[in-house]
Design a protein around this motif. Structure first.
Motif, short mmCIF file in Angstrom:
data_model
loop_
_atom_site.label_atom_id
_atom_site.label_comp_id
_atom_site.label_asym_id
_atom_site.label_seq_id
_atom_site.Cartn_x
_atom_site.Cartn_y
_atom_site.Cartn_z
N ASP A 221 48.94 45.00 51.28
CA ASP A 221 49.78 44.00 50.63
C ASP A 221 49.13 42.62 50.58
OD1 ASP A 221 52.96 44.19 49.97
OD2 ASP A 221 52.27 42.13 50.33
N PHE A 222 49.46 41.88 49.54
CA PHE A 222 48.96 40.50 49.41
C PHE A 222 49.39 39.62 50.59
CE2 PHE A 222 46.89 38.59 45.60
CZ PHE A 222 46.40 39.79 45.09
N GLN B 15 43.50 31.10 51.13
CA GLN B 15 42.93 31.55 49.84
C GLN B 15 43.94 31.47 48.70
OE1 GLN B 15 39.94 31.63 49.81
NE2 GLN B 15 38.96 32.78 51.42
N GLU B 16 44.74 30.41 48.70
CA GLU B 16 45.79 30.30 47.67
C GLU B 16 45.19 30.29 46.26
OE1 GLU B 16 48.77 30.85 48.35
OE2 GLU B 16 48.52 30.70 50.52
N PHE B 17 44.07 29.60 46.11
CA PHE B 17 43.44 29.50 44.79
C PHE B 17 43.01 30.89 44.29
CE2 PHE B 17 39.68 28.74 42.06
CZ PHE B 17 40.29 27.99 41.06
N ALA B 18 42.37 31.65 45.17
CA ALA B 18 41.88 32.98 44.78
C ALA B 18 43.05 33.93 44.50
CB ALA B 18 40.99 33.54 45.89
N LYS B 19 44.11 33.80 45.31
CA LYS B 19 45.26 34.68 45.09
C LYS B 19 45.92 34.38 43.75
CE LYS B 19 46.98 34.19 49.37
NZ LYS B 19 47.90 34.32 50.51
N ARG B 20 46.02 33.09 43.45
CA ARG B 20 46.60 32.71 42.16
C ARG B 20 45.71 33.22 41.01
NH1 ARG B 20 50.68 31.43 38.64
NH2 ARG B 20 49.82 30.11 37.00
N LEU C 235 37.47 39.56 36.49
CA LEU C 235 37.46 38.53 37.52
C LEU C 235 36.19 38.63 38.37
CD1 LEU C 235 39.31 36.59 39.37
CD2 LEU C 235 40.11 38.69 40.45
N LEU C 236 35.59 37.47 38.66
CA LEU C 236 34.45 37.47 39.58
C LEU C 236 34.77 36.60 40.79
CD1 LEU C 236 31.36 38.15 40.15
CD2 LEU C 236 30.88 35.92 39.19
N LEU C 237 34.63 37.19 41.97
CA LEU C 237 34.88 36.46 43.21
C LEU C 237 33.54 36.15 43.86
CD1 LEU C 237 37.60 38.92 44.57
CD2 LEU C 237 38.03 36.76 43.38
N LYS C 238 33.34 34.88 44.18
CA LYS C 238 32.08 34.51 44.81
C LYS C 238 32.35 33.82 46.13
CE LYS C 238 28.58 32.65 42.20
NZ LYS C 238 27.75 31.56 41.62
N GLY C 239 31.67 34.24 47.20
CA GLY C 239 31.90 33.60 48.50
C GLY C 239 31.06 34.25 49.57
N THR D 118 36.52 41.48 49.43
CA THR D 118 36.90 42.90 49.35
C THR D 118 38.40 43.06 49.63
OG1 THR D 118 34.70 43.53 50.05
CG2 THR D 118 36.39 45.19 50.28
N MET D 119 38.86 42.31 50.61
CA MET D 119 40.28 42.38 50.99
C MET D 119 41.17 42.05 49.78
SD MET D 119 41.99 40.16 54.00
CE MET D 119 43.52 40.68 54.75
N LEU D 120 40.81 41.01 49.07
CA LEU D 120 41.60 40.60 47.90
C LEU D 120 41.50 41.64 46.78
CD1 LEU D 120 43.26 38.35 46.46
CD2 LEU D 120 41.11 37.40 45.68
N ALA D 121 40.27 42.08 46.49
CA ALA D 121 40.06 43.03 45.39
C ALA D 121 40.89 44.30 45.59
CB ALA D 121 38.58 43.38 45.27
#
Ligand SMILES: Nc1ncnc2c1ncn2[C@@H]1O[C@H](COP(=O)(O)OP(=O)(O)O)[C@@H](O)[C@H]1O
Ligand SMILES: [Mg+2]
Length: 508
Positions: free
Chosen positions: A194-195, A201-206, A218-222, A229-232
């Motif tokens: 679950d989210f 990470q509010e910006f990434a979640k939004r 979407l590209l996640l960089k960090g 990975t958790m978000l994806a």
């Protein structure tokens, strides 16, 4: 006496099914005892004769003496795989009068073990779907382990068998069987991850919510461990529930790939994350059996490419066409198959080869050239298809130790579903579903900015040196943001948010 029989089955080319007849002729007078298979069968089909022979013998049936010719008709369609073992064996049993009853209404699928066991075959669902569209209700015989695929179809009578002896007893009327009962598919959404588990990470979640709402890539960089990975992994859980049609489409692909694992219907949106060392065939599809690849297994779901710059250049190049068209065509000798491949691409990468460039607490050990080269790798075909770029910072300890749970996937998904409904209502005349599919002309037609919005965009073009293509991306993403808000118009604040999702150049 006639030593001839004809048995019905179906062959698959990609996801398409074709009815075929397996004809068996036994010439008892021939001097040479042999089996010959004709009619465009592949090597697996050619191997069938050995399995069929052993299976018949080991099930206690006499194997006819003489020359056996098996013809797979029509001969202009290529037949593949091992599921023709069963119709061939039944044909021989019928031609030698061991099966005595009329079997013309049955269709047979199944691989045979040498002991006569009827084994699971791939691609049963697309074959059965095709048959269930026929006017007359078809009657099919399937391996017991393919039962779940038959249970989701209404207009079909399917019987399962475990081995040849059981099948013969059934066909001769010595045992009774009930057809597989229809089970109403349940399209509930199971969200395992679950989210609300993601801290900060509010910006990434939004950004993930906006991406899900408009089906934007979407590209996640960090840096390592920041939660990419958790978000994806949680993105399929905020996508709308699959419709029955989508579920059936996806299940067909899994059936052909023999990845159903006893599930009737795939009801959860797929999440596929092939490793960066995976071959083009594994990702795009193909191989000797023209099986679907990861991009088709991700159809209606998420394809996650972790460590994007590490993927082979030819793999990234090969993704271009499917990302554009939503399907993929695989050509092999004499055979061309097309599989659906409409997925949301979520990619992740470190900021540099060592992973720590820009991190607050670690020193980056890469040279500027290394960083530049690393970030350049994804430019071109893939970068063009990505609408939303996000830099994820590492969490501060205070954020990490925060006990409060953040918003649940269910809440986010409800907003995403509403935004998707708005898009569908607006774009169904165009035959499109999501904002990410809009082309330049459609964007111009659909979006009119007020003067503040136009000025904002103009200054972004100047300051960030946006190309025409980037402007289109900003506009598409702002339309999605407006849809999430339920706003009829794209307002300056929507533009302002969308500009934040542009790619940041690495300033070296
Ligand atoms: N924002 C976060 N909230 C909660 N846990 C996190 C967060 N970011 C990272 N973690 C923890 O760190 C682990 C590693 O994160 P991961 O997603 O694998 O990082 P990355 O893919 O960016 O290297 C996760 O399994 C999780 O336990
Ligand atoms: Mg990771």
């Amino acid at each position: 006496m006639r030593h001839y029989s004809s048995v019905s089955s179906v062959t698959m080319i990609g996801l398409n099914a074709y009815r075929i007849a397996v004809e068996v002729d036994v010439d008892k007078k021939a001097v040479i005892h042999d089996i010959d298979i004709v009619g465009l069968g592949d090597t697996v089909v050619k191997e069938s004769k050995k399995r069929v022979k052993s299976a018949l013998k080991n099930s206690g049936f006499p194997f006819p003496r003489g020359k056996i010719t098996i013809n797979l008709a029509p001969s202009d369609i290529k037949k593949e795989g091992s599921y023709l073992d069963l119709p061939m064996a039944v044909g021989i049993l019928k031609a030698s009068d061991i099966v005595q009853k009329d079997i013309s209404k049955f269709l047979f699928f199944g691989e045979l073990g040498l002991d006569g066991t009827v084994r699971k075959v791939r691609g049963v669902l697309p074959a059965l779907l095709k048959l269930s569209e026929e006017k007359e209700k078809p009657t099919v015989i399937l391996p017991a382990s393919n039962e779940s695929e038959a249970s989701i179809l209404k207009n079909i009578d399917a019987y399962t068998v475990k081995n040849l002896s059981e099948l013969v007893a059934f066909l001769n009327g010595n045992i009774k069987k009930n057809p597989i009962a229809y089970k109403e598919p349940e399209l509930k959404h199971i969200v395992a991850e679950d989210f609300s588990d993601i801290k900060g990470q509010e910006f990434a979640k939004r950004a993930a919510e906006v991406a899900a709402a408009g089906a934007h890539n979407l590209l996640l960089k960090g840096s390592p461990g920041c939660g990419k990975t958790m978000l994806a992994r949680r993105i399929p859980g905020i996508l709308p529930r699959m419709s029955l049609e989508e579920a059936i489409e996806t299940t067909k692909i899994y059936s052909v790939a023999s990845l159903l694992d006893g599930k009737g219907l795939v009801i959860e949106r797929p999440f596929r994350s092939p490793h960066h060392t995976a071959s083009t065939t594994a990702i795009i599809g193909g191989g000797s059996e023209a099986k679907p690849g990861e991009i088709s297994l991700a159809h209606n779901g998420v394809l996650f490419l972790d460590e994007l710059p590490e993927f082979r250049r030819d793999v990234l190049e090969a993704l271009r066409q499917p990302l554009e068209d939503g399907d993929v065509t695989i050509s092999r000798a004499r055979l061309t198959v097309t599989y659906p491949a409409r997925f949301m691409l979520v990619a992740a990468q470190n900021p540099c080869p060592c992973g720590w460039y820009g991190d607050r607490s670690h020193e980056c050990s890469c040279s500027w050239n290394d960083i530049k080269r690393y970030n350049k790798k994804i430019s071109g075909p893939i970068e063009d298809r990505i609408d939303i770029f996000v830099d994820m910072p590492r969490l501060e300890f205070s954020e990490y130790s925060e006990k409060r749970k953040s918003e649940s996937s269910k809440n986010i998904r409800e907003r995403v579903e509403r935004a998707r409904e708005r898009q569908y209502a607006r774009m169904k005349v165009l035959g499109k579903y999501f904002n990410s599919q809009l082309n330049h002309r459609e964007i111009e037609e659909l979006i009119s900015l007020d003067s503040t919005g136009a000025k904002l965009l103009e200054s972004a073009v100047e300051k960030l040196r946006l190309t025409g293509r980037s402007v289109d991306k900003v506009l598409k993403v702002s339309l999605t943001i407006a849809d999430l808000e339920g706003s009829e118009k794209v307002l300056p604040r929507h533009i302002a948010e969308a500009i934040q999702y542009r790619k940041k150049e690495v300033n070296l």
